[in-house]
Design an enzyme around this catalytic site. Sequence first.
Site, short mmCIF file in Angstrom:
data_model
loop_
_atom_site.label_atom_id
_atom_site.label_comp_id
_atom_site.label_asym_id
_atom_site.label_seq_id
_atom_site.Cartn_x
_atom_site.Cartn_y
_atom_site.Cartn_z
N GLU A 1 1.20 -1.36 -0.42
CA GLU A 1 -0.65 -0.14 0.42
C GLU A 1 1.15 1.14 -0.04
O GLU A 1 1.82 1.43 0.96
CB GLU A 1 -0.62 0.81 0.90
CG GLU A 1 -2.15 1.64 1.11
CD GLU A 1 -2.44 1.14 2.19
OE1 GLU A 1 -3.63 2.46 2.30
OE2 GLU A 1 -2.87 0.08 3.31
N THR B 1 -2.95 5.40 -1.80
CA THR B 1 -4.87 5.93 -0.78
C THR B 1 -4.47 7.09 -1.61
O THR B 1 -4.08 7.55 -1.83
CB THR B 1 -4.14 5.71 0.74
OG1 THR B 1 -2.79 6.97 0.77
CG2 THR B 1 -3.81 4.37 0.91
N TYR B 2 -6.42 7.26 -0.93
CA TYR B 2 -5.71 9.61 -1.58
C TYR B 2 -5.50 10.28 -0.64
O TYR B 2 -5.30 11.65 -1.18
CB TYR B 2 -7.91 9.37 -1.45
CG TYR B 2 -8.60 9.44 -3.19
CD1 TYR B 2 -7.66 8.62 -3.96
CD2 TYR B 2 -9.41 8.97 -3.03
CE1 TYR B 2 -8.01 8.86 -5.85
CE2 TYR B 2 -10.75 9.20 -4.29
CZ TYR B 2 -9.49 9.48 -5.45
OH TYR B 2 -10.33 9.09 -7.04
N ALA C 1 -6.37 12.19 3.15
CA ALA C 1 -6.86 12.42 4.26
C ALA C 1 -7.67 13.83 3.04
O ALA C 1 -8.00 14.81 2.70
CB ALA C 1 -6.45 14.29 5.06
#
Length: 71
Positions: A17, A48-49, A51
């Site tokens: 990840e 991931t994007y 926050a």
Amino acid sequence: MKLHDILASTKPSISFEFFPPKTDKGEENLWQCIQELTPLNPAFVSVTYGAGGTTQDRTRRIVERIKKETS
């Protein structure tokens, strides 16, 4: 191969990840890391994007590059 097929396999698998960096230099460093990890042949990777989707454009660019330049 679909993810559910990979996870249903009895063979061990690894995945990575990645968190998109906030700077261009950080992105260069991330790409170096991705290149070093590629020979480990992960079953899949995720990016991931961040926050609130604050790194959405960078995330998309990284995913597209991984798809294009790695196996």
